[in-house]
Design a protein around this motif. Structure first.
Motif, PDB file in Angstrom:
ATOM      1  N   TYR A 450       0.829  -1.201   0.000  1.00 39.02           N
ATOM      2  CA  TYR A 450       0.000   0.000   0.000  1.00 39.02           C
ATOM      3  C   TYR A 450       0.868   1.258   0.000  1.00 39.02           C
ATOM      4  O   TYR A 450       0.590   2.227  -0.717  1.00 39.02           O
ATOM      5  N   SER A 451       1.936   1.240   0.792  1.00 43.86           N
ATOM      6  CA  SER A 451       2.784   2.431   0.889  1.00 43.86           C
ATOM      7  C   SER A 451       3.417   2.783  -0.453  1.00 43.86           C
ATOM      8  O   SER A 451       3.624   3.962  -0.757  1.00 43.86           O
ATOM      9  N   VAL A 452       3.727   1.780  -1.263  1.00 39.78           N
ATOM     10  CA  VAL A 452       4.289   2.048  -2.592  1.00 39.78           C
ATOM     11  C   VAL A 452       3.230   2.674  -3.496  1.00 39.78           C
ATOM     12  O   VAL A 452       3.504   3.632  -4.226  1.00 39.78           O
ATOM     13  N   LEU A 453       2.006   2.126  -3.470  1.00 36.84           N
ATOM     14  CA  LEU A 453       0.921   2.722  -4.261  1.00 36.84           C
ATOM     15  C   LEU A 453       0.706   4.175  -3.857  1.00 36.84           C
ATOM     16  O   LEU A 453       0.525   5.052  -4.718  1.00 36.84           O
ATOM     17  N   GLU A 454       0.716   4.425  -2.547  1.00 36.70           N
ATOM     18  CA  GLU A 454       0.506   5.789  -2.053  1.00 36.70           C
ATOM     19  C   GLU A 454       1.622   6.705  -2.534  1.00 36.70           C
ATOM     20  O   GLU A 454       1.377   7.841  -2.955  1.00 36.70           O
ATOM     21  N   PHE A 455       2.866   6.220  -2.509  1.00 34.67           N
ATOM     22  CA  PHE A 455       3.991   7.018  -3.006  1.00 34.67           C
ATOM     23  C   PHE A 455       3.808   7.370  -4.479  1.00 34.67           C
ATOM     24  O   PHE A 455       4.007   8.522  -4.878  1.00 34.67           O
ATOM     25  N   ILE A 456       3.425   6.383  -5.300  1.00 35.14           N
ATOM     26  CA  ILE A 456       3.219   6.647  -6.729  1.00 35.14           C
ATOM     27  C   ILE A 456       2.179   7.740  -6.919  1.00 35.14           C
ATOM     28  O   ILE A 456       2.336   8.645  -7.752  1.00 35.14           O
ATOM     29  N   ALA A 457       1.098   7.682  -6.146  1.00 35.12           N
ATOM     30  CA  ALA A 457       0.035   8.679  -6.260  1.00 35.12           C
ATOM     31  C   ALA A 457       0.507  10.050  -5.799  1.00 35.12           C
ATOM     32  O   ALA A 457       0.249  11.078  -6.452  1.00 35.12           O
ATOM     33  N   SER A 496      -5.709  11.640  -4.443  1.00 31.91           N
ATOM     34  CA  SER A 496      -4.543  12.464  -4.107  1.00 31.91           C
ATOM     35  C   SER A 496      -4.484  13.716  -4.967  1.00 31.91           C
ATOM     36  O   SER A 496      -4.126  14.798  -4.490  1.00 31.91           O
ATOM     37  N   CYS A 497      -4.815  13.572  -6.253  1.00 36.86           N
ATOM     38  CA  CYS A 497      -4.706  14.688  -7.193  1.00 36.86           C
ATOM     39  C   CYS A 497      -5.987  15.501  -7.303  1.00 36.86           C
ATOM     40  O   CYS A 497      -5.997  16.571  -7.929  1.00 36.86           O
ATOM     41  N   GLY A 498      -7.073  14.994  -6.746  1.00 43.19           N
ATOM     42  CA  GLY A 498      -8.322  15.744  -6.728  1.00 43.19           C
ATOM     43  C   GLY A 498      -9.010  15.859  -8.067  1.00 43.19           C
ATOM     44  O   GLY A 498      -9.716  16.844  -8.322  1.00 43.19           O
ATOM     45  N   GLU A 556     -10.369  10.450   4.341  1.00 41.83           N
ATOM     46  CA  GLU A 556      -9.292   9.902   3.522  1.00 41.83           C
ATOM     47  C   GLU A 556      -8.570  11.011   2.775  1.00 41.83           C
ATOM     48  O   GLU A 556      -7.329  11.025   2.701  1.00 41.83           O
ATOM     49  N   LYS A 557      -9.315  11.936   2.215  1.00 35.96           N
ATOM     50  CA  LYS A 557      -8.700  13.045   1.487  1.00 35.96           C
ATOM     51  C   LYS A 557      -7.835  13.879   2.418  1.00 35.96           C
ATOM     52  O   LYS A 557      -6.698  14.270   2.070  1.00 35.96           O
ATOM     53  N   LYS A 558      -8.329  14.157   3.622  1.00 33.49           N
ATOM     54  CA  LYS A 558      -7.553  14.936   4.585  1.00 33.49           C
ATOM     55  C   LYS A 558      -6.267  14.206   4.964  1.00 33.49           C
ATOM     56  O   LYS A 558      -5.193  14.816   5.070  1.00 33.49           O
ATOM     57  N   LEU A 559      -6.374  12.884   5.160  1.00 36.47           N
ATOM     58  CA  LEU A 559      -5.191  12.091   5.493  1.00 36.47           C
ATOM     59  C   LEU A 559      -4.172  12.140   4.370  1.00 36.47           C
ATOM     60  O   LEU A 559      -2.966  12.330   4.613  1.00 36.47           O
ATOM     61  N   LEU A 560      -4.616  11.990   3.120  1.00 38.93           N
ATOM     62  CA  LEU A 560      -3.684  12.009   1.991  1.00 38.93           C
ATOM     63  C   LEU A 560      -3.048  13.384   1.814  1.00 38.93           C
ATOM     64  O   LEU A 560      -1.891  13.491   1.386  1.00 38.93           O
ATOM     65  N   ASP A 561      -3.781  14.441   2.155  1.00 37.68           N
ATOM     66  CA  ASP A 561      -3.187  15.781   2.106  1.00 37.68           C
ATOM     67  C   ASP A 561      -2.046  15.900   3.111  1.00 37.68           C
ATOM     68  O   ASP A 561      -0.987  16.478   2.821  1.00 37.68           O
TER      69      ASP A 561
END
Length: 588
Positions: A450-457, A496-498, A556-561
């Motif tokens: 998951y952390s790799v997917l999150e990094f890519i995003a 992540s990109c909105g 989730e959006k707030k966390l990703l920000d």
């Protein structure tokens, strides 16, 4: 054969063949006038690795793979060969070397340069580190058109490496092609080069840019040690447009299939061949033309494509954006003019490793083999990414987590294990991870995944924000490639990109589909007529697939920000650590 085969009434239009040469395999497809893929075939390409930084291939081996793929696709399609109107090629931005005298391959394998079959330096070959540094230290204005720095992946540093390591008499015999130009030369015998592949050598400027009217900039080549090309009008690089060379935009008819090439490919001789492009650019062609808006202005022309950022995602990811204006973005290659549409600029950003990064991080985890065994026990057709997505979903449900992202809230992974292409343009960037524990379980593997997917995003967002800050308009995300089959990654990128992610129908075949459109364009003009515009062909032959909207989960959006702010801090912290250590040891 009808002279304007792709401009005839729909019922009488013909077929086109597309060929894509990727990093590890070749593909070919047959498409009809509406863009439907009738058949597709693929075959692996051999790669030699003389050392950890060197990757070499062979144009002869690549051509054999192409021939197999085209013949296989034609056989599976069951079509009448007489209905094939055109063929287009795309390939990786790799360097191919031939003899100016004999047109035969010349080895790139030092120190003896005697392995003739190995005449291609693959794009991901990192041998010219010293040469790249020398080029960048010139500070020449040419570098503005590559994001401020040349990359070790580019072709001019590789050519300089060959000059520094080859016997002079051998180097002086060489002519250098981008791989796609080498393939179209092998198909037609024509020496016409494409603007797309030529600018990717990173030493070429369009007519009138920076006051240059011959493409190649003499003082730049003198400064880096390649002034030898000036003497014969840069013939070893393709010549000077309109003097001793010809350059073409994407899909322009550059010749017809020769008798020998036609025999190899199983096609009739004389079929028009379109000017080829780098594979990522063919991905743009096969990705952004799909209509997701029924009230779209059909008269707007190419302006419809402006603001559509194409992500062509596979081993690495390229980010491609058209602009009518000349806009420089630090760490983003280009802007390149004329490569796809005459007079229009293209910005090219990228992540050096995405699919490759994901594979690496999974394979080094202690639970990787346990996961493979579990998948085998399940006797399920699911691949490992589907299995991991399901595992994460189960973990979220069992812990009453508000989202999968919540599971990884305290795990911060920065994944430039292979250096950074954009927007930092720093090959010395590496990876970091904060929040690791001693857990060796498959749950730990799932969180690492998951952390790799999150990094890519998050890195995608980093690139987009750099583009926007420089003045480019990014209005929509169009994504194609193997990574589109991962719904969790697509959702993370969208959130992540909105903005929503648009995925074409042929998500995993967008690159070879785009190559076929180049063949359709070459065929549309016939021998004497005006070819159909590339954008019109894209609109007609592209097909919408799915739309992935951003998550409506505000937490989730707030966390990703917040994770994005931490991502940026990881970038700055790593740079600071490196600088402070270098100052302490008195080195780099």
């Amino acid at each position: 054969m009808t002279e304007r085969g792709f401009l005839l009434p729909a019922g009488k239009r013909g077929l086109a063949v597309g060929v894509d040469v990727g990093t590890g395999s070749a593909r070919a497809c047959v498409v009809n006038q509406n863009g439907d893929i009738i058949a597709v075939a693929s075959k692996d390409i051999r790669t030699w690795r003389p050392s950890i930084k060197l990757y070499e291939q062979s144009t002869s081996d690549i051509w054999r793979s192409i021939s197999f793929c085209v013949k296989q696709a034609l056989q599976e399609s069951g079509i009448d060969l007489g209905t094939v109107r055109g063929i287009g090629f795309c390939a990786t931005c790799s360097l191919a070397v031939f003899s100016q005298e004999t047109d035969q391959p010349i080895s790139v394998n030092g120190p003896n340069f005697d392995k003739v079959d190995q005449n291609v330096i693959l794009w991901l070959d990192h041998r010219p580190v010293v040469e790249t540094d020398k080029i960048n230290k010139t500070g020449d204005e040419v570098l503005k058109y590559v994001g401020g720095k040349m990359s070790v992946e580019m072709e001019i540093p590789k050519i300089l490496w060959l000059k520094n390591h080859m016997p002079p008499e051998l180097f002086n015999q060489c002519k250098f092609y981008d791989l796609v130009d080498a393939l179209t030369h092998m198909a037609t015998g024509s020496e016409t080069r494409s603007y797309c592949s030529t600018v990717c050598k990173q030493g070429y400027l369009p007519d009138g840019v920076e006051g240059n009217h011959q493409g190649w900039k003499d003082d730049f080549f003198e400064a880096i040690g390649l002034g030898c090309f000036k003497a014969d009008g840069y013939s070893g690089l393709g010549g000077i447009n309109g003097k001793n060379g010809t350059f073409a935009s994407a899909g322009d008819r550059i010749g017809t299939l020769s008798e020998s090439a036609a025999n190899d490919l199983g096609l009739p001789a004389g079929i028009p061949v379109g000017s080829g492009v780098i594979d990522a650019y063919a991905g743009w062609i096969g990705t952004v033309g799909a209509d997701y808006n029924s009230d779209r202005d059909s008269c707007a022309g190419i302006s419809q494509a402006l603001g559509r950022l194409a992500l062509v995602a596979g081993t690495s990811t390229c980010h491609l954006l058209l602009s009518k204006d000349l806009v420089f973005v630090d760490g983003v290659w280009g802007p390149y003019r004329d490569v796809l549409i005459p007079g229009i600029w293209m910005a090219e950003a990228g992540q050096s490793a995405t699919g490759k990064l994901l594979e690496h991080m999974l394979e080094v985890h202690p639970a990787y083999n346990d996961m493979l065994a579990a998948i085998e026990r399940d006797e399920s057709p699911r691949g490992k990414y589907d299995w991991l997505n399901d595992r994460l979903g189960e973990m979220a449900r069992s812990s009453n987590s508000p989202s999968i992202a919540y599971l990884g809230r305290h795990l911060h992974f920065y994944g430039d294990l292979f250096g950074n292409r954009s927007p930092l343009a720093d090959p010395n960037m590496t990876g970091t991870m904060v929040g690791i524990t001693s857990d060796r379980s498959m749950d730990s593997l799932a969180l690492t995944y998951y952390s790799v997917l999150e990094f890519i995003a998050l890195q995608t967002r980093h690139i987009i924000e750099a583009m926007k800050k420089a003045g480019l308009s990014v209005l929509a995300l169009y994504i194609s490639g193997s990574q589109c089959q991962n719904p969790l990654l697509m959702s993370l990128i969208a959130t992540s990109c909105g903005m929503s992610v648009m995925i074409p129908q042929y998500e995993s075949a967008a690159v070879v589909h785009g190559a076929a459109m180049l063949g359709a364009m070459a065929a549309s003009g016939g021998r004497y007529g005006q070819a159909e515009d590339l954008w019109d062909i894209m609109r007609r032959m592209s097909k919408p697939g799915t739309v992935v909207p951003p998550s409506d989960n505000k937490r989730e959006k707030k966390l990703l920000d917040v994770k994005y702010m931490i991502f940026l801090e990881q970038v700055q912290t790593q740079m600071r650590y490196r600088r402070e250590v270098n100052e302490a040891v008195g080195g780099v």
